[in-house]
Design a protein around this motif. Sequence first.
Motif, short mmCIF file in Angstrom:
data_model
loop_
_atom_site.label_atom_id
_atom_site.label_comp_id
_atom_site.label_asym_id
_atom_site.label_seq_id
_atom_site.Cartn_x
_atom_site.Cartn_y
_atom_site.Cartn_z
N ALA A 1 0.83 -1.20 0.00
CA ALA A 1 0.00 0.00 0.00
C ALA A 1 0.87 1.26 0.00
O ALA A 1 0.56 2.23 -0.70
CB ALA A 1 -0.92 0.00 1.22
N THR A 2 1.96 1.24 0.74
CA THR A 2 2.87 2.39 0.76
C THR A 2 3.49 2.61 -0.61
O THR A 2 3.57 3.73 -1.10
CB THR A 2 3.97 2.17 1.82
N ALA A 3 3.96 1.53 -1.24
CA ALA A 3 4.58 1.64 -2.57
C ALA A 3 3.56 2.12 -3.60
O ALA A 3 3.86 2.97 -4.44
CB ALA A 3 5.16 0.29 -2.99
N LEU A 4 2.34 1.59 -3.55
CA LEU A 4 1.31 2.00 -4.49
C LEU A 4 0.94 3.47 -4.29
O LEU A 4 0.78 4.21 -5.26
CB LEU A 4 0.08 1.11 -4.33
N GLY A 5 0.83 3.89 -3.04
CA GLY A 5 0.51 5.30 -2.76
C GLY A 5 1.59 6.23 -3.27
O GLY A 5 1.30 7.29 -3.84
N ALA A 6 2.86 5.84 -3.10
CA ALA A 6 3.96 6.67 -3.60
C ALA A 6 3.95 6.73 -5.12
O ALA A 6 4.21 7.77 -5.72
CB ALA A 6 5.30 6.12 -3.10
N ARG A 7 3.63 5.62 -5.76
CA ARG A 7 3.58 5.59 -7.22
C ARG A 7 2.45 6.46 -7.76
O ARG A 7 2.62 7.20 -8.72
CB ARG A 7 3.41 4.15 -7.69
N ILE A 8 1.31 6.39 -7.12
CA ILE A 8 0.17 7.21 -7.54
C ILE A 8 0.49 8.69 -7.33
O ILE A 8 0.21 9.52 -8.18
CB ILE A 8 -1.11 6.80 -6.78
#
Length: 99
Positions: free
Chosen positions: A58-65
């Motif tokens: 979730a952290t990685a996805l949030g940073a990517r978004i």
Amino acid sequence: MSGAAPARVAASGKRVLISFGAGLAMGALYWTWDLRAPAPALLGLTGLLGIGLGERAATALGARIASRGAGPRPSRAPHTTDAPGTASGCNCLPSSSPR
């Protein structure tokens, strides 16, 4: 490595040791009071692994978004000038303050 990286690693290591110590203390209490764990150890550890992996994903996805929504960064920010007719190629903005 930057200066903040060793401090982050040390803080992470502290959290791991605190968690491990708390787990040992709870294990000792369960043993002392002759209690059974609410879930089999393998099931509990698998759940914790899923929580950890889900948090990282979730952290990685949030940073990517967030990085996609930021858009390209300008190469140079425009600056203001009071002098009309500055050098060609300058992306100056006129000053907003009256003289």
